[in-house]
Design a protein around this motif. Sequence first.
Motif, PDB file in Angstrom:
ATOM      1  N   HIS A  81      -4.219   4.106  -3.348  1.00  0.00           N
ATOM      2  CA  HIS A  81      -5.131   2.959  -3.236  1.00  0.00           C
ATOM      3  C   HIS A  81      -4.324   1.805  -2.660  1.00  0.00           C
ATOM      4  CE1 HIS A  81      -7.667  -0.478  -4.594  1.00  0.00           C
ATOM      5  NE2 HIS A  81      -8.646   0.391  -4.556  1.00  0.00           N
ATOM      6  N   HIS A  82      -4.969   0.931  -1.871  1.00  0.00           N
ATOM      7  CA  HIS A  82      -4.222  -0.219  -1.376  1.00  0.00           C
ATOM      8  C   HIS A  82      -3.833  -1.125  -2.537  1.00  0.00           C
ATOM      9  CE1 HIS A  82      -6.971  -3.738  -1.628  1.00  0.00           C
ATOM     10  NE2 HIS A  82      -7.950  -2.869  -1.481  1.00  0.00           N
ATOM     11  N   GLN A  83      -2.802  -1.902  -2.346  1.00  0.00           N
ATOM     12  CA  GLN A  83      -2.194  -2.655  -3.439  1.00  0.00           C
ATOM     13  C   GLN A  83      -2.584  -4.127  -3.474  1.00  0.00           C
ATOM     14  OE1 GLN A  83      -0.382  -0.876  -5.805  1.00  0.00           O
ATOM     15  NE2 GLN A  83      -1.331   0.729  -4.546  1.00  0.00           N
ATOM     16  N   GLY A  84      -3.460  -4.557  -2.554  1.00  0.00           N
ATOM     17  CA  GLY A  84      -3.867  -5.949  -2.521  1.00  0.00           C
ATOM     18  C   GLY A  84      -2.983  -6.765  -1.601  1.00  0.00           C
ATOM     19  N   GLY A  85      -2.905  -8.060  -1.871  1.00  0.00           N
ATOM     20  CA  GLY A  85      -2.120  -8.954  -1.043  1.00  0.00           C
ATOM     21  C   GLY A  85      -2.660 -10.363  -1.098  1.00  0.00           C
ATOM     22  N   THR A 110      -4.566 -11.559  -4.501  1.00  0.00           N
ATOM     23  CA  THR A 110      -5.188 -10.605  -5.400  1.00  0.00           C
ATOM     24  C   THR A 110      -4.412  -9.298  -5.266  1.00  0.00           C
ATOM     25  OG1 THR A 110      -7.397 -11.585  -5.173  1.00  0.00           O
ATOM     26  CG2 THR A 110      -7.258  -9.372  -6.071  1.00  0.00           C
ATOM     27  N   TRP A 111      -3.571  -9.030  -6.242  1.00  0.00           N
ATOM     28  CA  TRP A 111      -2.886  -7.747  -6.328  1.00  0.00           C
ATOM     29  C   TRP A 111      -3.762  -6.816  -7.162  1.00  0.00           C
ATOM     30  CZ3 TRP A 111       0.691  -7.760  -2.874  1.00  0.00           C
ATOM     31  CH2 TRP A 111       1.458  -8.902  -2.628  1.00  0.00           C
ATOM     32  N   ASN A 112      -3.791  -5.539  -6.814  1.00  0.00           N
ATOM     33  CA  ASN A 112      -4.630  -4.624  -7.586  1.00  0.00           C
ATOM     34  C   ASN A 112      -3.966  -3.256  -7.781  1.00  0.00           C
ATOM     35  OD1 ASN A 112      -6.130  -5.064  -4.655  1.00  0.00           O
ATOM     36  ND2 ASN A 112      -5.701  -2.918  -5.081  1.00  0.00           N
TER      37      ASN A 112
END
Length: 389
Positions: free
Chosen positions: A313-317, A343-345
């Motif tokens: 999954h992408h990690q945000g940024g 927003t990191w996720n």
Amino acid sequence: MTQTTAAAAPPAVPASATGQAGFTGARDARVAPASAADREVKRRRVLDILDAAGRDSLLLTTHTALTWYLDGSRVHISLAGDPIAAVLVDRTGDHLVTFNNEAARIAAEELPAGVSLHTVPWYGNLHEAAAAVGTSAAAGQQPLAEAEVAAELRAARQKLLPGESARYARLSAELAAIMTDVLSAARPDTTEFGLVSQLAERVVAAGAEPLVLLCNGSSRSDFRHPLATHSPLGRRAMAVVCARRDGLVANITRWVRFDAGTAEERDAEARIAAVEADIFDATVPGARLDRIFTEIKAAYVHHGFGMDQWEQHHQGGPAGYAGRDPRVTSSATDTVVLGQTFTWNPSGPRVKIEDTVQLTESGLQVLTVDPRWPSTAVNGLQRPVTLQL
């Protein structure tokens, strides 16, 4: 193409006007949210980009660039469609071009002071018309395209200004409260569609646009981007909302559980919060995004998730006028600055944590926070835990 004068005050609405519930007349009519002081800074930033490039004009055409530069104007009709406006920034001023059937609303509700308005027929070419306005066009010069200065524009958006920071904080807090209200009323037999429809209703009622609505009940908890279905929530569920208002996008994930949970779930929830804490520690002024990405990959291993989890999954940024601006990867070399929002996720199997935060002089401040939601201290910062009903 037709040109009108720069933005003026919107037309008054008669006091007797009626319409949707809650509309009471002129005091409830929308006006452009732009701050004159913030817009002056943004224009200076764009002029600096022009100076560095040795050019005299820049054509803005994307939602992200337009909503940022206009400081919150709505330039969409369909959420899935292209903007219905373009802006030509040149040495003489700012020129907004829109279709003739959009111009009256734009002038009344979205046009910041000092921006000149031009129209083109609804069947015309918006970008060609915008490129033809201004003094540089008269001299036969083509404006810079966004793609030519994408990194420079992204850097110009990084540090939020006072007006937009205040708007973002309000939206984020309202979104967190909406999550609390809706998830607190959920039950095991509530369907995923039922839950996201309640979230959507509340988001729209707050004057925002629900860009992303996700939900998985316990039968679908393996999916990390779970579009809702008619499945009931069951014993445990996740909800995700990304909502946009005045151009800014706030992002939030929350979990609800209808039993005590398993030891494995509680352990995984604590470990994913620890991964996030490591990412927060790496999010400091001067840090490069690619190096934060390296820290993210190490955090998964350190907290027992395995070295492949970052790939799932992408990690945000960085966040703000785009859901992520940009998503962090090994090729993202932007440098973190004070005032920037993120927003990191991080996520693992059946766990995820996500909030919108801003980097301040005193550290990271969580924006999507509702004091009613249960939380626990993780590395000195209150972080949400699963709501147990």
